[in-house]
Each structure stands twice: as C-alpha cells, then as structure tokens.
Scaffold this active site. Structure first.
Site, mmCIF file in Angstrom:
data_model
loop_
_atom_site.group_PDB
_atom_site.id
_atom_site.type_symbol
_atom_site.label_atom_id
_atom_site.label_comp_id
_atom_site.label_asym_id
_atom_site.label_seq_id
_atom_site.Cartn_x
_atom_site.Cartn_y
_atom_site.Cartn_z
ATOM 1 N N LYS A 226 -51.046 -62.015 -50.397
ATOM 2 C CA LYS A 226 -52.334 -63.091 -50.283
ATOM 3 C C LYS A 226 -52.292 -63.454 -51.988
ATOM 4 C CE LYS A 226 -55.855 -63.777 -50.542
ATOM 5 N NZ LYS A 226 -56.422 -64.827 -51.577
ATOM 6 N N PRO A 227 -51.977 -64.615 -52.203
ATOM 7 C CA PRO A 227 -52.005 -65.018 -53.271
ATOM 8 C C PRO A 227 -53.755 -65.456 -53.459
ATOM 9 C CG PRO A 227 -51.076 -66.626 -52.225
ATOM 10 C CD PRO A 227 -51.176 -65.405 -51.314
ATOM 11 N N GLY B 209 -57.653 -57.880 -59.113
ATOM 12 C CA GLY B 209 -58.757 -58.672 -59.184
ATOM 13 C C GLY B 209 -59.864 -57.956 -59.972
ATOM 14 N N SER B 210 -61.088 -58.528 -59.379
ATOM 15 C CA SER B 210 -62.301 -57.848 -59.978
ATOM 16 C C SER B 210 -62.730 -56.684 -59.408
ATOM 17 C CB SER B 210 -63.180 -58.957 -59.795
ATOM 18 O OG SER B 210 -63.685 -59.299 -58.459
ATOM 19 N N SER C 155 -48.787 -56.138 -72.813
ATOM 20 C CA SER C 155 -48.092 -56.509 -71.542
ATOM 21 C C SER C 155 -46.399 -56.477 -71.930
ATOM 22 C CB SER C 155 -48.347 -57.779 -71.093
ATOM 23 O OG SER C 155 -49.780 -57.570 -70.828
ATOM 24 N N CYS D 32 -57.233 -59.994 -67.978
ATOM 25 C CA CYS D 32 -58.033 -58.859 -67.979
ATOM 26 C C CYS D 32 -57.830 -58.124 -69.329
ATOM 27 C CB CYS D 32 -57.717 -57.786 -66.814
ATOM 28 S SG CYS D 32 -55.736 -57.802 -66.893
ATOM 29 N N GLU E 75 -67.251 -59.186 -68.745
ATOM 30 C CA GLU E 75 -66.189 -59.534 -68.937
ATOM 31 C C GLU E 75 -66.219 -61.190 -69.100
ATOM 32 O OE1 GLU E 75 -63.483 -59.059 -65.617
ATOM 33 O OE2 GLU E 75 -61.852 -58.891 -66.859
ATOM 34 N N TRP F 194 -55.922 -65.402 -59.597
ATOM 35 C CA TRP F 194 -55.488 -66.600 -59.902
ATOM 36 C C TRP F 194 -54.856 -66.805 -61.461
ATOM 37 C CZ3 TRP F 194 -58.266 -67.848 -64.090
ATOM 38 C CH2 TRP F 194 -59.555 -67.457 -64.331
ATOM 39 N N ASN F 195 -55.228 -65.869 -62.380
ATOM 40 C CA ASN F 195 -55.027 -65.899 -63.738
ATOM 41 C C ASN F 195 -53.785 -65.964 -64.163
ATOM 42 O OD1 ASN F 195 -55.349 -63.065 -63.383
ATOM 43 N ND2 ASN F 195 -56.239 -62.840 -65.074
ATOM 44 N N GLU G 31 -55.885 -52.801 -59.862
ATOM 45 C CA GLU G 31 -55.639 -53.215 -61.397
ATOM 46 C C GLU G 31 -56.971 -54.105 -61.251
ATOM 47 O OE1 GLU G 31 -53.694 -52.714 -63.586
ATOM 48 O OE2 GLU G 31 -51.792 -51.813 -62.430
ATOM 49 N N ARG H 94 -54.541 -65.730 -75.533
ATOM 50 C CA ARG H 94 -53.580 -65.890 -74.510
ATOM 51 C C ARG H 94 -54.296 -66.252 -73.374
ATOM 52 N NH1 ARG H 94 -51.430 -61.075 -71.556
ATOM 53 N NH2 ARG H 94 -49.509 -61.730 -70.724
HETATM 54 P P1 NAP Z 1 -61.327 -61.649 -57.285
HETATM 55 O O1 NAP Z 1 -62.355 -62.581 -57.050
HETATM 56 O O2 NAP Z 1 -61.547 -60.198 -57.313
HETATM 57 O O3 NAP Z 1 -60.072 -61.984 -56.624
HETATM 58 C C1 NAP Z 1 -58.797 -61.607 -56.600
HETATM 59 C C2 NAP Z 1 -58.204 -61.647 -55.273
HETATM 60 O O4 NAP Z 1 -58.915 -61.202 -54.346
HETATM 61 C C3 NAP Z 1 -58.036 -63.024 -54.722
HETATM 62 O O5 NAP Z 1 -56.647 -63.155 -53.962
HETATM 63 C C4 NAP Z 1 -59.176 -63.084 -53.888
HETATM 64 O O6 NAP Z 1 -59.076 -64.073 -52.889
HETATM 65 C C5 NAP Z 1 -59.237 -61.817 -53.124
HETATM 66 N N1 NAP Z 1 -60.610 -61.500 -52.503
HETATM 67 C C6 NAP Z 1 -61.655 -61.791 -52.954
HETATM 68 N N2 NAP Z 1 -62.498 -61.278 -52.072
HETATM 69 C C7 NAP Z 1 -61.952 -60.454 -51.166
HETATM 70 C C8 NAP Z 1 -62.296 -59.431 -49.989
HETATM 71 N N3 NAP Z 1 -63.434 -59.495 -49.569
HETATM 72 N N4 NAP Z 1 -61.337 -59.140 -49.497
HETATM 73 C C9 NAP Z 1 -59.933 -59.034 -49.756
HETATM 74 N N5 NAP Z 1 -59.638 -60.002 -50.888
HETATM 75 C C10 NAP Z 1 -60.532 -60.502 -51.690
HETATM 76 O O7 NAP Z 1 -60.761 -62.000 -58.878
HETATM 77 P P2 NAP Z 1 -60.383 -63.353 -59.562
HETATM 78 O O8 NAP Z 1 -61.553 -63.878 -60.116
HETATM 79 O O9 NAP Z 1 -59.372 -63.706 -58.687
HETATM 80 O O10 NAP Z 1 -59.660 -62.640 -60.969
HETATM 81 C C11 NAP Z 1 -59.891 -62.356 -62.158
HETATM 82 C C12 NAP Z 1 -60.349 -60.764 -62.216
HETATM 83 O O11 NAP Z 1 -59.126 -59.974 -62.083
HETATM 84 C C13 NAP Z 1 -60.922 -60.443 -63.472
HETATM 85 O O12 NAP Z 1 -61.927 -59.564 -63.475
HETATM 86 C C14 NAP Z 1 -59.703 -59.522 -64.030
HETATM 87 O O13 NAP Z 1 -60.000 -58.882 -64.979
HETATM 88 C C15 NAP Z 1 -58.769 -59.041 -62.981
HETATM 89 N N6 NAP Z 1 -57.478 -58.872 -63.517
HETATM 90 C C16 NAP Z 1 -57.045 -57.631 -63.663
HETATM 91 C C17 NAP Z 1 -55.742 -57.543 -64.089
HETATM 92 C C18 NAP Z 1 -55.202 -56.109 -64.330
HETATM 93 O O14 NAP Z 1 -53.891 -55.877 -64.051
HETATM 94 N N7 NAP Z 1 -56.094 -54.975 -64.505
HETATM 95 C C19 NAP Z 1 -55.024 -58.524 -64.125
HETATM 96 C C20 NAP Z 1 -55.372 -59.752 -63.970
HETATM 97 C C21 NAP Z 1 -56.578 -60.022 -63.449
HETATM 98 P P3 NAP Z 1 -59.534 -65.660 -52.876
HETATM 99 O O15 NAP Z 1 -58.831 -66.319 -54.128
HETATM 100 O O16 NAP Z 1 -59.273 -66.182 -51.596
HETATM 101 O O17 NAP Z 1 -60.975 -65.414 -53.157
#
Ligand code: NAP
Length: 493
Positions: A190-191, A244-245, A457, A300, A397, A166-167, A266, A294
């Site tokens: 899948k956003p 994501g996480s 970036s 991340c 984090e 979502w970020n 990522e 930012r």
């Molecule tokens: P998240 O909870 O891991 O969610 C990311 C995505 O994964 C969402 O679309 C989420 O769907 C989905 N998801 C959650 N549980 C899942 C499962 N069991 N199976 C399949 N998909 C699943 O992370 P977030 O809180 O949205 O994002 C923050 C994290 O992203 C931070 O740790 C950040 O550092 C990381 N990030 C990394 C980068 C990079 O390039 N390295 C860039 C941006 C963010 P739902 O929304 O429906 O839960």
C-alpha cells in the site's frame, strides 16, 4: 479513466500516461469497486496530474486473497529463480531510470537529480537481495549431551502487508519487496496516497522481470485506515512492515497484536548532527548539506538538530547559511533546480510554524525563513542560529529544509542533548579524534551513526532505529531475516 490532468508537458505526460492507474491484484490490473478514483497532485503547481484507483475494503481483501493463494507455490520456488527475478528487475529499473525519476519528481516534487539518486539507491536493494536469496542457510550442531542433533532451517514468514510513505516512493518499497521476494514471501503493498505512481510503475516492471502472479499485489486507496485494518486483523496475514510516522506506527502495532504478527517498524527521527571543536569544518559543512538537504529535508534521517561546540558555532552557522542560501529553488523537473517544493500545503505550514516558534523563543534567522508566493508548496533553505532547546524544533521532526543550530560546551553535554529525544534513528558526528568518535558513537542511543559523513543509507548495511524510531532492520545481511522464520528440528539418534 482520466489519467493525465492536462497540465503536463511532452515527456512528462508520456511517463504519467504510461502508468496503469489501477489496482494490481493476482497479476491483473483492475478498477476499484465502483470505479472509484482519487487524484494525485504535482506539489510544485498544486495541479492534478493523474487519478488512480481508490480501493474499497473488498478490494483490499481481494489483494490479500491473491497473496495467500500464491504463497505456498512461491515459497517452493528455487532461490536462484527468485534471485534472477530481482536481478532482472534491478536491470530494468536501471535502464529506465530517467523516466522513473521524472515520474517520481512529478508526484513528489524533489529535483530530478535527487529522484535519480533514489532510483539508483532503490534499485540497489533488488541487486543486493538477488545475491542474498541464495544464501538462506541453517545450522547443524551436536547437542551438549551428545544424544541428539540440532538442526535449524529458515522458512518464509508468509503473506506480508507493506505500508510505505511518500518521501522515497521507490526505495521505501524496494527495501521491503526485495527481501520478501528473496525469502519467498508474497505481499500486498500500500503506497502513500500522495505518491502512488512510482509503485504502480514498479509493479509493471516486476511483472516484466518474471514475478509470478499473486506474489506482489498493489492497492491504492484514500480510505487507508478503513482498508488496512481488516487486512492487519486477518488471520491469514503473517507480517506487517511499515515505514511512516511514529503515531501511525503505534496504532498499527496495536492492531498487529490481534494476529501476533511479525512486525517491522521504520518510524520517525530527530537526528542530532554533532560538530566538535576539533572537527574539520569543511567536512562538517559538506556533511551538513547532505544530512539536511537530501530530499529537501523530507527524510527520516535528515539532520534535525545541529549541536555545535560553542567555539565553532558562529563559523559553522555562517558557512552553512552561505551554502544553503545559494541553492536554486524551483519545479523539480527543471534543469539546475536543487530545491523542489514540499510535498503538500500542510507540510509547508508545519515547517513555517516551527520556524516562527524558534524565532519567538530567541533564534536568529541567518538565511531563508519566508514563505514565497505560490503556486506550489515551496519553503526556502533556512538556517537558524542560537536556537533554544525549549523551541519545538528540538523535539519535533521538521521534515523540511530548516537547519536549527544549538550550542554545547562539553562532550558530555553534547551526548546528553543528542539523546534527549524520544527518537533514536540516526546521529551524525564530526571530529578528527578517533578516541572521541568511539566515545560518541558508543554513547549515542540510535540505531545508526555517521562519523564524518552526512549520509548513512546503504543497501549493504542494516538500516533501522531504536526507541520511538521503531524496530527491525532493512538492508544488509539482517534485512532478509525480517522475512524468515527459524525452525529448529531436534533429531534423536
Ligand atoms: P504516515 O502519515 O505515517 O504515512 C505512512 C503510510 O502509512 C502511508 O502509506 C499512509 O497512507 C499510511 N497510513 C496512514 N494512516 C494509516 C492508518 N491508520 N492505517 C494504516 N496505514 C496508514 O507518514 P508519512 O507522512 O507518509 O511519512 C513521513 C514519516 O515517515 C516521517 O515521520 C518519517 O520520519 C517516516 N519515515 C521513516 C523512515 C524510516 O526508515 N525510519 C523512512 C522514511 C520515512 P496515506 O498516504 O494514504 O495516508
């Protein structure tokens, strides 16, 4: 289906009402099975602003069916045609940047200026990959024994599943969708459930740019794990790309093992921001403002640990607190606002908890640190001095506008502290010495380093991490390779 919850004003209601709140499958907008929907909130008020389709397992499968069906024709499309679609989409995003930015601010909370910056950054991936689409090359070599010729060619991986956070509701999508389109892959996207509207608007815009049906399919759901797992385990899927996480990434890597998928991850970060005794403090504070503030710290790449030489730590902390403490907080769509709310109540509680823990383990609050009254999930820019490496903020984090300052006394100690984390996404270092900069960037265990700059970036550069921050690269010349397989042909004479 109700789209607008009625709490939006003027242009805000219009941009939300302009989004198809449905699933986008095989080039058609359609309701989820049983017309199920889920709510999308404005985090600055906590009010519902829209309801979007809530896909079932069968809906998810239908999206993959469409991607699989479109794959072979799409792979044969002339590269120039794929590039032109991306170029057109870049132009459409740029022309509609103001509305897209407002939509993003409403669902995600960040200030309009930040949303506009993301729109420009996200669109740039389409321009970059429109240029890469026509440069997918192979090699030709004479085998060492002279008896055969060795040819390599690159072909699209095949149908991809893209899961985004979502970020950065636009850019985390475009840096996957851009190279996939350029390479000739079809996809299901899948956003994040918290911010689906920007991706739905993008699907409309890509259709207008001429993307054939079935190439891009968008599925929104509140039953994420349940809907995604069967797709990941489906033998027709060839690639999973996830941002994501780290805990969710680990789970998805396990699920991908079944189909031996190509995987890009990522994941989370814990970026160190190093300030050496010879740093130009004006540059370091400017860089810190970018690296920390930012996206309201919800990045991340956000500086998570400020590691500052003991001789300049007080001065650096004082100047950073002055700048962060002067920022204006408010609803992101209002003029002049620099700090919006965090994305949800849970995120704000986690930030508040990390600050309390740091204070309990000896830190001093230089500015911020108090949760304001509601509505909305606001947390003020906060600077903590004299933080102990035992505090949770050293390991976790933060994902919010909190800058903890730790001190070091030698270069060796600085690099050791910087690397003392499971993560390895990005690091920042400020020094006026070239030799020190080289020693530092060579010693850091991260995928990216910013020297005397607080943002790394760039669509023309390979973005990605090492260790628990993941693998694979997005952007740069490397970005398209994540969507291509290399085939070698041995040609006997
Ligand atoms: P998240 O909870 O891991 O969610 C990311 C995505 O994964 C969402 O679309 C989420 O769907 C989905 N998801 C959650 N549980 C899942 C499962 N069991 N199976 C399949 N998909 C699943 O992370 P977030 O809180 O949205 O994002 C923050 C994290 O992203 C931070 O740790 C950040 O550092 C990381 N990030 C990394 C980068 C990079 O390039 N390295 C860039 C941006 C963010 P739902 O929304 O429906 O839960």
């Amino acid at each position: 289906m109700p789209v607008n919850g009625g709490v939006l004003q003027g242009r805000e209601s219009e941009v939300v009402a302009g989004v198809h709140p449905q699933l986008f499958i095989g080039g058609k907008w359609r309701d989820a099975e049983g017309q199920k929907t889920f709510a999308v909130e404005d985090p600055s008020t906590g009010e519902t602003i829209a309801h979007v389709a809530d896909a079932s397992v069968a809906d998810g499968r239908a999206a993959l069916d469409a991607a699989v069906e479109a794959q072979s024709d799409w792979a044969r499309t002339p590269p120039r045609e794929r590039g032109e679609i991306l170029r057109k989409a870049f132009e459409l995003i740029t022309a509609r940047a103001d509305d897209l930015a407002l939509l993003m601010t409403l669902e995600m909370g960040k200030p309009l200026s930040e949303s506009k910056a993301e729109i420009a950054y996200g669109a740039e991936f389409f321009r970059w990959f429109s240029e890469e689409a026509v440069r997918i090359n192979g090699r030709y070599a004479v085998a060492p024994n002279g008896a055969t010729r060795l040819l390599t060619l690159k072909q699209p991986v095949g149908p991809c599943l893209m899961i985004t956070p979502w970020n950065f509701p636009l850019a985390m999508g475009t840096r996957k969708i851009g190279p996939a389109i350029a390479a000739g892959c079809t996809m299901v996207v899948k956003p994040a459930g918290l911010t689906p509207l920007t991706m739905l608007a993008l699907a409309d815009l890509l259709t207008e740019a001429g993307l054939p049906e079935g190439v891009l399919n968008v599925v929104t759901t509140s039953s994420t794990g349940e809907v995604m797992e069967p797709l990941i385990r489906d033998p027709r899927l060839r690639k999973l790309t996830f941002t994501g996480s780290t805990p969710v990434g680990r789970k998805l890597i396990e699920q991908s093992a079944e189909g031996i998928l190509r995987v890009s991850m990522e994941l989370g970060g814990n970026a160190p921001f190093l300030v050496f005794e010879d740093a130009d403090l004006d540059k370091a504070v400017d860089g810190a403002m970018l690296a920390k503030m930012r996206n309201v710290g919800e990045a991340c790449t956000a500086a998570n640990r400020f590691l500052v030489h003991e001789s300049v730590a007080d001065e650096f902390g004082r100047r950073l607190a002055e700048r962060m403490g002067a920022m204006s907080i408010g609803r992101g769509s209002e003029d002049g606002v620099e700090v919006g709310p965090l994305v949800e109540g849970k995120a704000r509680d986690k930030v508040a908890e990390l600050v309390s823990d740091a204070v309990e383990t000896g830190a001093t609050v230089l500015t911020g640190g108090e949760v304001p009254d509601g509505p909305g999930y606001f947390y003020p820019p906060t600077v903590l001095a004299g933080v102990s490496p035992d505090a949770q903020v050293f390991r976790e984090e933060i994902f919010g506008p909190v800058a903890p300052v730790f001190t070091f006394s030698s270069d060796e100690e600085a690099i050791r502290m910087a690397n003392d984390t499971e993560y390895g996404l990005v690091a920042y270092a400020f020094t006026e010495s070239l030799a020190r900069a080289v020693r530092v960037y060579e010693g850091l265990e991260t995928g990216m380093v910013g020297i005397n700059q607080g943002v790394v970036s760039n669509p023309a550069a390979p973005f990605g991490g090492v260790k628990a921050s993941g693998f694979g690269r997005e952007g740069g010349a490397e970005g398209i390779d994540e969507y291509l397989e290399v085939k070698y042909v041995g040609l006997a004479l």
